[in-house]
Each structure stands twice: as C-alpha cells, then as structure tokens.
Design a protein around this motif. Structure first.
Motif, PDB file in Angstrom:
ATOM      1  N   LYS A 152      34.929  41.403  49.375  1.00 36.29           N
ATOM      2  CA  LYS A 152      35.327  40.127  48.703  1.00 36.29           C
ATOM      3  C   LYS A 152      36.048  40.592  47.518  1.00 36.29           C
ATOM      4  N   GLY A 153      36.749  41.840  47.461  1.00 38.40           N
ATOM      5  CA  GLY A 153      37.733  42.367  46.743  1.00 38.40           C
ATOM      6  C   GLY A 153      36.985  43.224  45.536  1.00 38.40           C
ATOM      7  N   PHE A 189      37.338  40.086  41.467  1.00 40.13           N
ATOM      8  CA  PHE A 189      38.871  40.163  41.237  1.00 40.13           C
ATOM      9  C   PHE A 189      39.337  40.197  42.611  1.00 40.13           C
ATOM     10  N   THR A 190      40.315  39.569  42.897  1.00 34.90           N
ATOM     11  CA  THR A 190      40.971  39.700  44.083  1.00 34.90           C
ATOM     12  C   THR A 190      42.382  40.294  44.044  1.00 34.90           C
ATOM     13  N   GLY A 191      42.886  40.961  44.832  1.00 34.40           N
ATOM     14  CA  GLY A 191      44.176  41.555  44.855  1.00 34.40           C
ATOM     15  C   GLY A 191      44.580  41.759  46.208  1.00 34.40           C
ATOM     16  N   ARG A 199      37.767  49.329  50.053  1.00 34.40           N
ATOM     17  CA  ARG A 199      36.904  50.327  50.488  1.00 34.40           C
ATOM     18  C   ARG A 199      36.709  51.418  49.743  1.00 34.40           C
ATOM     19  N   SER A 200      37.850  51.718  48.743  1.00 37.21           N
ATOM     20  CA  SER A 200      37.522  52.770  47.973  1.00 37.21           C
ATOM     21  C   SER A 200      37.902  52.453  46.554  1.00 37.21           C
ATOM     22  N   THR A 231      42.491  51.389  43.929  1.00 34.78           N
ATOM     23  CA  THR A 231      41.538  50.916  45.038  1.00 34.78           C
ATOM     24  C   THR A 231      42.194  51.242  46.450  1.00 34.78           C
ATOM     25  N   GLY A 232      41.524  51.280  47.370  1.00 36.32           N
ATOM     26  CA  GLY A 232      42.142  51.297  48.861  1.00 36.32           C
ATOM     27  C   GLY A 232      41.477  50.338  49.598  1.00 36.32           C
ATOM     28  N   ALA A 233      42.283  49.574  50.549  1.00 34.01           N
ATOM     29  CA  ALA A 233      41.572  48.606  51.262  1.00 34.01           C
ATOM     30  C   ALA A 233      42.287  48.550  52.642  1.00 34.01           C
TER      31      ALA A 233
END
Length: 184
Positions: free
Chosen positions: A16-17, A29-31, A37-38, A49-51
């Motif tokens: 969900k962020g 918080f969304t981005g 994931r990280s 962060t990594g996604a």
C-alpha cells in the motif's frame, strides 16, 4: 522492509506504499506505483525505498507528510525492465538499490548501473561492503566501486545463502541446506 527512525516512529514498506506507525495510529504515504519492497531510513526527514519498477526517496514536507521523488530512469518507459527493487543500502555517500538484475548506485544526482552476472537472489550489508548472492555465478561483494567475485559454488549448483557475517577478513556463511562455512 521495516525500520524505525531516530524520532521513534516505525516505517513499513508495503503493498500500500509507505506506512508510518507512532504507537497509536497509522498513516499511509503513496509515491511509487508498485509494491514498496525495501526501505532505508537515513534520518527522520529522508528515506529511500525500492518498489516494483521504481526506486527513489522521500523527503519530509513539513511536520505531517512526505513527498516522493523517483530516481529510476525507466519508470515511464514501456520498454523498461520489470525490475523489483528489494534491497536498498547506504555506503558512505552512495545509495545502492538492488534488484534481481542490477545494482543502481546513486551518488548525488549521478546514477550508475551494474548488471548482475546472472541473477541476484539475496544481499547483505556488513560494514562498508554489500555481499550479493548470484543464483548461478557465486558470491560477490560490492564496495561502492566494483563488483568482485569472492567464490564460485563448490559443486556448481546454486546455494541458498541465508546469512553472512564478517569478522575482519574472514566471512561466516550460513546456507539453507548445505551447512555453515568460514573462509580464512
């Protein structure tokens, strides 16, 4: 990823962020578009962060919120790789994002890509080194400049390395089903 900031707040990388928990309530918080994931907390006001198909940083925008800035150059490209960034580390003045296929090293505004020899499956940071398990090529270390092979798998089959510890120049390696090893 789960980490706590110096101010006592706990942050979670989730589907969900970015989630924040203060002990009583949750905030989201969304981005990035994909699953986060990280997570790497540099300080109370700066996170990386990594996604899925994205990585970047979060900066506090006042007392209540964060704004997200993507650093992934292929985010909007339909021809970009479908990379999952499951590791993020800090090495001195560099931030290293890890996917199955590549390392991306961010130093200031400069971004450098280092391809995996085959496919990275795990990563561990010990001091000023990042250790990377390649599924078929062996164990590597990254020092912020170069990716160096430490060893091939002895029986040429992929090992599932579950943990690495470092004592001086010696490594202690824990595998899932092949035992524990110490190199000298």
């Amino acid at each position: 990823g789960i980490q706590s900031a110096e101010n006592g707040l706990v942050y979670f990388a989730t589907d969900k962020g970015l989630l924040e928990f203060d002990g009583l309530s949750w905030r989201r918080f969304t981005g990035s578009k994909g699953f986060t994931r990280s997570l790497l907390i540099v300080n109370d006001s700066l996170f990386y962060t990594g996604a899925d198909k994205d990585f970047g940083f979060w900066k506090r925008d006042g007392i209540q919120g964060f704004t997200y800035q993507s650093c992934y150059p292929f985010r909007e490209s339909t021809k970009g790789l479908n990379e999952e960034f499951w590791g993020v580390y800090e090495l001195e003045d560099e931030i290293v994002f890890v996917s199955f296929d590549n390392l991306y090293i961010r130093k200031g505004e400069q971004l450098t890509k280092v391809a995996a020899p085959s496919r990275f499956s795990r990563s561990f940071q010990r001091g000023s080194l990042i250790f990377l398990v390649d599924e078929s090529e062996g164990l590597f270390q990254f020092d912020g400049v170069s990716l160096t092979k430490l060893f091939d798998y002895p029986d040429k089959q992929a090992w599932q390395i579950m943990g690495i510890d470092r004592e001086g120049e010696s490594l202690f390696i824990v595998t899932r089903d092949r035992g524990q090893f110490r190199n000298r």
